[in-house]
Scaffold this motif. Structure first.
Motif, mmCIF file in Angstrom:
data_model
loop_
_atom_site.group_PDB
_atom_site.id
_atom_site.type_symbol
_atom_site.label_atom_id
_atom_site.label_comp_id
_atom_site.label_asym_id
_atom_site.label_seq_id
_atom_site.Cartn_x
_atom_site.Cartn_y
_atom_site.Cartn_z
ATOM 1 N N GLY A 40 0.733 -1.397 0.135
ATOM 2 C CA GLY A 40 -0.136 0.014 -0.069
ATOM 3 C C GLY A 40 0.727 1.242 0.069
ATOM 4 N N THR A 41 0.135 2.444 0.022
ATOM 5 C CA THR A 41 0.968 3.731 0.053
ATOM 6 C C THR A 41 0.338 4.535 1.320
ATOM 7 N N ILE A 42 0.977 5.073 1.967
ATOM 8 C CA ILE A 42 0.561 6.053 2.886
ATOM 9 C C ILE A 42 -0.143 7.297 2.493
ATOM 10 N N VAL A 43 -1.224 7.719 2.890
ATOM 11 C CA VAL A 43 -2.212 8.824 2.303
ATOM 12 C C VAL A 43 -1.772 9.915 3.374
ATOM 13 N N GLN A 44 -1.931 9.507 4.651
ATOM 14 C CA GLN A 44 -2.121 10.492 5.597
ATOM 15 C C GLN A 44 -1.569 9.954 6.848
ATOM 16 N N MET A 45 -0.830 10.848 7.746
ATOM 17 C CA MET A 45 -0.793 10.546 9.187
ATOM 18 C C MET A 45 -1.244 11.354 10.207
ATOM 19 N N PHE A 109 -1.845 5.712 10.904
ATOM 20 C CA PHE A 109 -1.452 5.841 9.403
ATOM 21 C C PHE A 109 -2.876 5.390 8.510
ATOM 22 N N LEU A 110 -3.195 6.313 7.486
ATOM 23 C CA LEU A 110 -4.013 6.119 6.709
ATOM 24 C C LEU A 110 -3.578 5.635 5.339
ATOM 25 N N LEU A 129 8.500 6.472 8.593
ATOM 26 C CA LEU A 129 7.588 6.581 7.563
ATOM 27 C C LEU A 129 7.053 8.012 7.431
ATOM 28 N N ARG A 130 6.446 8.430 5.942
ATOM 29 C CA ARG A 130 5.904 9.509 5.588
ATOM 30 C C ARG A 130 4.909 9.409 4.661
ATOM 31 N N PRO A 131 3.846 10.329 4.728
ATOM 32 C CA PRO A 131 2.926 10.115 3.627
ATOM 33 C C PRO A 131 3.578 10.002 2.246
#
Length: 154
Positions: A40-45, A109-110, A129-131
């Protein structure tokens, strides 16, 4: 009174000795176990506060308070009343100290999974980790951990 304060301070220090669980801390039973993996990919934190525990501190504080309170002196009745009062006060102080020492900040983490669905996972972020970062979601025994995804894996 000096003994009582010293014992309560010692209880607070003991509660602080435990190492908190992090995203990179595994139980022995998890070593070698197979986990389910998704990408997946981090969209928002979003930063979130994790509540502290109150078990060891309460018990240690109550025990120390009872021991210290029973040394008030006088006669047996005074010692018993002092022990009970010391246990109550020590338990409250120990509980509050442990809750304060074991609460922490984590992140929600979204993540948009490869299939397009969204999930929310709360964990520590010692990995930085980052968006926008591509990640691996590893689920074992109902707990999902997020890791950075190296290279161009499909």
């Amino acid at each position: 009174m000096k003994k009582f304060s010293s014992v309560l301070l010692l209880c607070g220090a003991l509660a602080a000795c435990g190492i908190g669980d992090t995203n990179t801390t595994y139980e022995r039973s998890e070593i070698g176990a197979q986990a389910y993996v998704e990408y997946g990919t981090i969209v928002q934190m979003n930063p979130v506060k994790t509540a502290g525990t109150s078990t060891v501190g309460t018990l240690a504080g109550a025990g120390a308070g009872a021991a210290a309170g029973s040394m008030i002196g006088g006669n047996t009745a005074v010692n018993i009343i002092g022990g009970i009062g010391g246990a109550l006060v020590g338990g409250m102080v120990g509980s509050a100290a442990e809750k304060n020492l074991t609460s922490d900040t984590a992140y929600e983490f979204l993540i948009r999974k490869q299939n397009g669905s969204m999930v929310s996972i709360v964990q520590s972020n010692e990995l930085g980790l980052r968006p926008g970062e591509n990640v691996i979601l590893s689920t074992l025994y109902g707990t999902t951990r997020i890791r950075a995804r190296a290279g161009n894996l499909n």
